[in-house]
Design an enzyme around this catalytic site. Structure first.
Site, PDB file in Angstrom:
ATOM      1  N   HIS A  46       0.763  -1.107   0.053  1.00 28.57           N
ATOM      2  CA  HIS A  46       0.001   0.095   0.132  1.00 28.57           C
ATOM      3  C   HIS A  46       0.781   1.114   0.165  1.00 28.57           C
ATOM      4  O   HIS A  46       1.322   1.503   1.136  1.00 28.57           O
ATOM      5  CB  HIS A  46      -1.003   0.195   1.199  1.00 28.57           C
ATOM      6  N   GLN A  60      -9.227   9.676  -4.962  1.00 30.13           N
ATOM      7  CA  GLN A  60      -9.112  10.333  -3.716  1.00 30.13           C
ATOM      8  C   GLN A  60     -10.092  11.191  -3.329  1.00 30.13           C
ATOM      9  O   GLN A  60     -10.538  11.440  -2.081  1.00 30.13           O
ATOM     10  CB  GLN A  60      -7.745  11.175  -4.027  1.00 30.13           C
ATOM     11  N   HIS A  64       1.534   5.385  -2.243  1.00 27.98           N
ATOM     12  CA  HIS A  64       1.135   6.189  -2.989  1.00 27.98           C
ATOM     13  C   HIS A  64       2.621   6.887  -3.729  1.00 27.98           C
ATOM     14  O   HIS A  64       3.053   7.913  -3.276  1.00 27.98           O
ATOM     15  CB  HIS A  64       0.403   7.691  -2.168  1.00 27.98           C
ATOM     16  N   GLU A 106     -10.991   4.518   6.955  1.00 30.70           N
ATOM     17  CA  GLU A 106      -9.731   5.359   7.432  1.00 30.70           C
ATOM     18  C   GLU A 106     -10.385   6.436   8.284  1.00 30.70           C
ATOM     19  O   GLU A 106     -10.372   7.704   7.713  1.00 30.70           O
ATOM     20  CB  GLU A 106      -8.721   5.745   6.228  1.00 30.70           C
ATOM     21  N   ASP A 111       2.204   3.018   2.907  1.00 34.28           N
ATOM     22  CA  ASP A 111       1.446   4.330   2.630  1.00 34.28           C
ATOM     23  C   ASP A 111       1.897   5.592   1.958  1.00 34.28           C
ATOM     24  O   ASP A 111       1.762   5.769   0.828  1.00 34.28           O
ATOM     25  CB  ASP A 111       0.466   4.696   3.832  1.00 34.28           C
ATOM     26  N   HIS A 141      -9.199   2.193   0.150  1.00 34.03           N
ATOM     27  CA  HIS A 141      -9.247   2.829   1.527  1.00 34.03           C
ATOM     28  C   HIS A 141     -10.620   2.498   2.043  1.00 34.03           C
ATOM     29  O   HIS A 141     -11.455   3.147   1.651  1.00 34.03           O
ATOM     30  CB  HIS A 141      -8.917   4.173   1.098  1.00 34.03           C
TER      31      HIS A 141
HETATM   32 FE   FE2 Z   1      -3.508   5.229   1.385  1.00 30.83          FE
END
Ligand code: FE2
Length: 427
Positions: free
Chosen positions: A57, A152, A59, A213, A309, A210
């Site tokens: 995971h 996102q 970005h 969260e 992440d 996701h």
């Molecule tokens: Fe993430």
């Protein structure tokens, strides 16, 4: 004649004194006392060899952008999302490619062999998608990069996100992503999970969302993710990332939820560094840790992999592509302190994450790909304790990153002249 033989290696499962012979990009033999010739011989000196570290995971479209156009002052998830929204319009495809390739250099040096990266599709120009598809092509000889189409700003909340997500999948992005807790309402969040799972089912793709969260114990989109997974027959192909709201949920509800997740064959990816930093921000004291229920999910039979992440981006200003650091944080926050628990934390950044990503030929056994890491540590627990030096990263039977063992010269009266940190292993 082999391409490479590694002598006297220890393996994560506890076996020691083994030689590993590689040819044609594959592991051909794992046994003691191999005497054949090889193009290169590495003496592992009893140190740990494992299959590569895996980051399930990440970005990569945002990494190494720290400070552009400004810093995240509050350190919160929401300021990070706002900051990312400021950066997206001013970065070029070439900017993203340059940063991503630099990150992949670092990742290889830290023993990574595969990364699953989310890529934001809430940009009508799809610059991140174009950039990371090119990066995936360029790094393929030395790093497996799997891409997730990540809306996102919410696939329903953002007016063009759904079209962009479809376009990204058409361009060759591998996995369907989502962010149900960021949609406008709980109902929209559930609807987004349904729509995205249906897209994955039609296209034969994996899903990695996701999911929840949040510190809100009523953020229960993982329930919908489990429901849609079993309804559509996607068992084994769907992952819930973060799942932090489970930390705050009522225990009775969790006793119902986890069996539903098991029934659906969901995988789970907590991200310990970022979530211990971001969760509980609205608490006074005591502050919640915000990591999902790692040992409970594991004990129920769910495959759990730890992800990093973020590294030096709008959400997290630290990090160095060190999956041992990630696993060590997960170990501490989850109080996974027994010997078996600690060894399992090493699995969470290796074999478990490889399983979640569907990597083939992963492992230290004849027939597996000759992809490995040599650590300056005697076993997996020592590797975690030391955040051990990665002495060599091996890909297809060739060393692609190498560093000298860490050794300290001492100038102390009546004490040894040198110190090797890995000499402190028990037994
Ligand atoms: Fe993430």
């Amino acid at each position: 004649m082999f391409d490479l033989i590694i002598k006297n290696a220890s393996l994560p499962d506890g076996r020691t004194g083994l030689d590993i012979a590689c040819a044609g990009g594959l592991i051909k033999a794992v046994e003691a006392g191999i005497t054949a010739e090889a193009g290169e011989v590495i003496d592992a000196q009893g140190w740990l060899i494992s299959p590569p570290l895996i980051d399930p995971h990440f970005h990569m479209d945002a990494t190494l952008s720290l400070g552009t156009p400004r810093m995240n002052v509050s350190g919160t998830l929401l300021e990070g999302i706002a900051l990312w929204g400021e950066l997206k319009p001013i970065q070029s495809v070439d900017d993203i490619i340059t940063r991503a390739l630099r990150y992949c250099d670092l990742a290889v040096s830290m023993g990574l062999g595969a990364i699953r990266s989310h890529v934001d599709v809430c940009d009508d120009a799809l610059k991140g998608v174009e950039a990371l598809i090119e990066v995936r092509r360029q790094v393929a000889p030395y790093l497996d990069l799997q891409l997730v189409a990540f809306p996102q700003d919410g696939v329903l909340r953002d007016p063009t996100a759904m079209d962009n997500l479809i376009r990204a999948l058409d361009m060759g992005v591998d996995v369907v992503g989502g962010i149900p807790h960021f949609e406008r309402t709980m109902a929209d969040g559930a609807a987004s999970v349904r729509l995205l799972c249906e897209i994955a089912e039609k296209r034969g793709l994996m899903v990695d969302m996701h999911c929840d969260e949040s510190d809100d114990p009523l953020s229960r989109h993982v329930e919908t993710l489990a429901y849609e997974t079993q309804r559509l027959g996607l068992q084994g192909r769907v992952t819930g990332s973060h799942l932090t709201s489970m930390h705050s949920m009522d225990n009775y509800y969790v006793s119902k939820l986890i069996p539903l997740m098991v029934e659906a064959g969901l995988h789970a990816i907590p991200n310990p560094l970022i979530n211990i930093m971001l969760q509980g921000r609205h608490d006074t004291y005591p502050k919640r840790r915000g990591q999902t229920r790692v040992p409970e999910l594991r004990d129920a039979g769910i495959t759990v992999g730890f992800g990093s992440d973020c590294v030096m981006d709008p959400w997290y200003s630290l990090g160095r592509a060190d999956m041992l650091d990630v696993a060590a944080m997960g170990l501490h926050v989850g109080q996974l302190s027994s010997r078996a628990d600690m060894a399992w934390c090493f699995d969470a950044v290796t074999v478990n994450s490889a399983h979640i990503m569907g990597l083939e030929g992963y492992g230290i056994a004849p027939g597996c790909k000759a992809n490995m890491v040599l650590f300056q540590a005697r076993d997996a627990i020592e590797a975690l304790r030391l955040r051990a030096h990665r002495l060599a990263t091996i890909r297809a039977g060739k060393v692609i990153a190498r560093t000298a063992p860490h050794c300290v010269d001492l100038a102390l009266p009546d004490r040894p002249a040198t110190l090797d940190p890995s000499d402190y292993a028990p037994g």
